[in-house]
Structure formats: structure tokens, C-alpha cells
Design a protein around this motif. Structure first.
Motif, mmCIF file in Angstrom:
data_model
loop_
_atom_site.group_PDB
_atom_site.id
_atom_site.type_symbol
_atom_site.label_atom_id
_atom_site.label_comp_id
_atom_site.label_asym_id
_atom_site.label_seq_id
_atom_site.Cartn_x
_atom_site.Cartn_y
_atom_site.Cartn_z
ATOM 1 N N HIS A 1 0.819 -1.217 0.000
ATOM 2 C CA HIS A 1 0.000 0.000 0.000
ATOM 3 C C HIS A 1 0.851 1.264 0.000
ATOM 4 C CE1 HIS A 1 -3.861 -2.051 0.759
ATOM 5 N NE2 HIS A 1 -3.125 -2.919 1.423
ATOM 6 N N ALA A 2 2.165 1.103 0.090
ATOM 7 C CA ALA A 2 3.053 2.267 0.168
ATOM 8 C C ALA A 2 3.301 2.843 -1.216
ATOM 9 C CB ALA A 2 4.380 1.875 0.813
ATOM 10 N N PRO A 3 3.068 4.144 -1.383
ATOM 11 C CA PRO A 3 3.368 4.765 -2.677
ATOM 12 C C PRO A 3 4.843 4.615 -3.018
ATOM 13 C CG PRO A 3 2.061 6.235 -1.292
ATOM 14 C CD PRO A 3 2.511 5.091 -0.422
ATOM 15 N N GLY A 4 5.129 4.555 -4.314
ATOM 16 C CA GLY A 4 6.515 4.433 -4.756
ATOM 17 C C GLY A 4 7.026 5.766 -5.229
ATOM 18 N N ASN A 5 7.180 5.921 -6.537
ATOM 19 C CA ASN A 5 7.720 7.159 -7.080
ATOM 20 C C ASN A 5 6.778 8.333 -6.873
ATOM 21 O OD1 ASN A 5 10.054 5.919 -7.969
ATOM 22 N ND2 ASN A 5 9.126 5.316 -9.910
ATOM 23 N N ALA A 6 5.473 8.054 -6.702
ATOM 24 C CA ALA A 6 4.489 9.124 -6.483
ATOM 25 C C ALA A 6 4.107 9.164 -5.016
ATOM 26 C CB ALA A 6 3.252 8.898 -7.346
ATOM 27 N N ALA A 7 5.110 9.083 -4.153
ATOM 28 C CA ALA A 7 4.860 9.030 -2.714
ATOM 29 C C ALA A 7 4.080 10.239 -2.252
ATOM 30 C CB ALA A 7 6.196 8.958 -1.962
ATOM 31 N N GLU A 8 3.178 9.994 -1.288
ATOM 32 C CA GLU A 8 2.299 11.048 -0.800
ATOM 33 C C GLU A 8 2.951 11.809 0.347
ATOM 34 O OE1 GLU A 8 -1.448 9.526 0.339
ATOM 35 O OE2 GLU A 8 -1.939 8.755 -1.635
ATOM 36 N N GLN A 9 2.843 13.123 0.297
ATOM 37 C CA GLN A 9 3.229 13.959 1.436
ATOM 38 C C GLN A 9 1.958 14.242 2.211
ATOM 39 O OE1 GLN A 9 6.237 15.353 2.674
ATOM 40 N NE2 GLN A 9 4.792 15.674 4.319
ATOM 41 N N LEU A 10 1.969 13.880 3.490
ATOM 42 C CA LEU A 10 0.768 13.978 4.289
ATOM 43 C C LEU A 10 0.683 15.319 5.003
ATOM 44 C CD1 LEU A 10 0.867 10.385 5.707
ATOM 45 C CD2 LEU A 10 -0.493 11.253 3.830
#
Length: 276
Positions: free
Chosen positions: A261-270
Motif C-alpha cells: 500500500h506504500a506509494p513508490g515514485n508518487a509518494a504522498e506527502q501527508l
């Protein structure tokens, strides 16, 4: 006991920060609320004032360039010397570590480690004169158990726990207490999106911010040195300290689930200025 006590809270508009602010206001505390979103901060301050609370609001984004000494002086001029500091502001990042941008690594270290340390130093100069006061650091279960998908966040929370422990030992006998509270997953905007989907998929226990706030206020009143919220989490924290390889094996399956469920290259900034 808490009537007219001056409490300074960072990250005040977050789910936990706001809940703590409301509960302390009902105890008669005078509050200095710090958060970066002026609109949300004003709304929270108005809500607390409507219930009879005394509030000073400071809309500022805390970072390494903040003049913490001036900030504390301003708060003291409004509400008197700070009696209790609650370091609650934080930022999270969830994703595969290899894709984490340099600026996000720097932001986590600055907000989650440097800011509470510098804020504590500024407040200590004030409360040491009175030989009484409480520093409250809001950590995380991730400060006792490192989780896949959160390596830098976990590192920051380990640092906050270590800072709290060392400072507590340094200040022993001074009249100043250091309280560390480690929430587990909390249902706030801080954990929306990918983190929420992961938590649901992996069956993580979830707490309401009001429940977490009650535990924080209880820890302040009792001056309990360390509180880890959640029975399984407390157990795993102890096991991880004593037998980390055993916990490694126990988390293999969950780590795999988390990373799916962890974003890869498009990781989310919370969102910032809340707590887990």
C-alpha cells in the motif's frame, strides 16, 4: 490543579492537538496555541473562548529558522510564564524509502526533531526560573518499533523518545518533569489517504483523537514519565527492546502488507501539524 496553568501547544489545530486544547480549556488552563493554518487556528481559538477558555493564538510555521526565544517571550507576555509545553507539531511521510525526495527527508528531520528540541530549550530558560514545569513530547509507537514504509518518520520518533529520556534524567531533582506519550494509529487528517487504506487493510487498531487526548491529559496530571497507548503496542515495544530479531520475524508478513500500500515514485506527502 490545572486552573490558570499556562500551556503552550504546537500543532494545535491537528486532530489530537485540537482535542487536547479543548480538554485543557475545560480544566481552566490558559492556552497559547501555535499552528501554521491561521484560519483553522482562529476557528479553534474562537471555539475555546466560547466555552470560557483564555486563548492566545500564534499562526506560524515552525522550522529551523524560527526565533523560538522570541516566540516564548510573546507567549509569556500574554499568559505569564509557560508552565507546560506540549510538543505536538509533526509531519509524516509514507512510501518506499528509495523514492523519498531529499526535501521531504529534511522536512521530517527539521519538524519532528529540531523543532521540539529548540522549542524545549526556549521554554526551559523560562520554567527553570520557577523550578517547576512540564515538558510533554508527543511521540509515536513508531518511536519504539520501526515500521516498513516509515523509516525516516520512525527514526525521528526514536529520536524524540531518546531526547525525552535523556532530558528527564538531566532534569531529575529540578522540579521540571518530562512526559513522553506515544499514540498508535489515530483517526485524524494526518493519517488520511494511503496510510488510512494501509491501516484498514492490515487491521491496525485505531483510536479517536479525543481518546488519545484524554490519555495525554491524564499523563500530564499524573506526571507519568512514559505512556505508550495500546496494550499490544506496549507489549511489542518491550519485546522490540529486548528481542528485536523476534519482532523482525513477527513483522515479516505485516511489512509486506504495508509495502503493497506504500506509494513508490508518487509518494504522498501527508498534512502537517498533527500527530499520529
Amino acid at each position: 490543579m490545572m486552573d490558570r496553568t499556562h500551556v503552550l501547544i504546537t500543532g494545535a489545530t491537528g486532530g489530537i492537538g485540537a482535542a487536547v486544547s479543548r480538554q485543557l480549556a475545560t480544566l481552566g488552563c490558559h492556552l497559547t496555541l501555535i499552528a501554521r493554518d491561521a484560519g483553522r487556528l482562529s476557528a479553534l481559538a474562537d471555539e475555546v473562548r466560547a466555552k470560557g477558555g483564555m486563548v492566545t493564538e500564534m499562526a506560524i510555521s515552525l522550522d529551523g529558522g524560527t526565533d523560538f526565544d522570541t516566540l516564548v517571550r510573546r507567549a509569556s507576555q500574554c499568559n505569564g510564564p509557560v508552565d507546560i509545553l506540549i510538543n505536538n507539531a509533526a509531519v509524516n511521510w509514507f512510501g518506499h524509502f528509495g523514492s523519498m525526495p531529499d526535501q521531504d527527508i529534511a522536512a521530517l528531520v527539521e519538524t519532528n526533531i529540531l523543532v521540539p528540541i529548540r522549542m524545549t530549550q526556549a521554554v526551559l530558560a523560562s520554567i527553570q526560573r520557577n523550578r517547576r514545569g512540564i515538558v510533554v513530547n508527543i511521540g509515536s509507537v513508531f518511536g519504539s518499533i520501526g515500521f516498513a514504509g516509515f523509516p525516516v518518520y520512525s527514526a525521528c520518533k526514536f529520536a524524540v523518545r531518546g531526547f525525552s529520556e535523556a532530558l528527564r534524567r538531566e532534569l531529575r531533582g529540578s522540579g521540571i518533569k518530562v512526559v513522553y506519550v506515544a499514540p498508535r494509529y489515530t483517526r485524524t487528517a494526518f493519517n488520511e489517504g494511503a496510510v488510512e487504506r494501509m491501516a484498514q487493510a492490515t487491521g491496525m487498531a485505531m483510536d479517536a483523537p479525543e481518546s488519545v487526548a484524554r490519555r495525554i491529559v491524564d499523563a500530564i496530571i499524573s506526571q507519568r514519565s512514559e505512556t505508550i497507548i495500546g496494550w499490544p503496542e506496549r507489549l511489542f515495544a518491550k519485546l522490540n527492546a529486548l528481542m528485536p530479531r523476534l519482532v523482525d520475524r513477527g513483522l515479516i508478513g505485516k511489512s509486506r502488507q504495508i509495502l503493497t500500500h506504500a506509494p513508490g515514485n508518487a509518494a504522498e506527502q501527508l498534512p502537517q501539524e498533527e500527530k499520529q
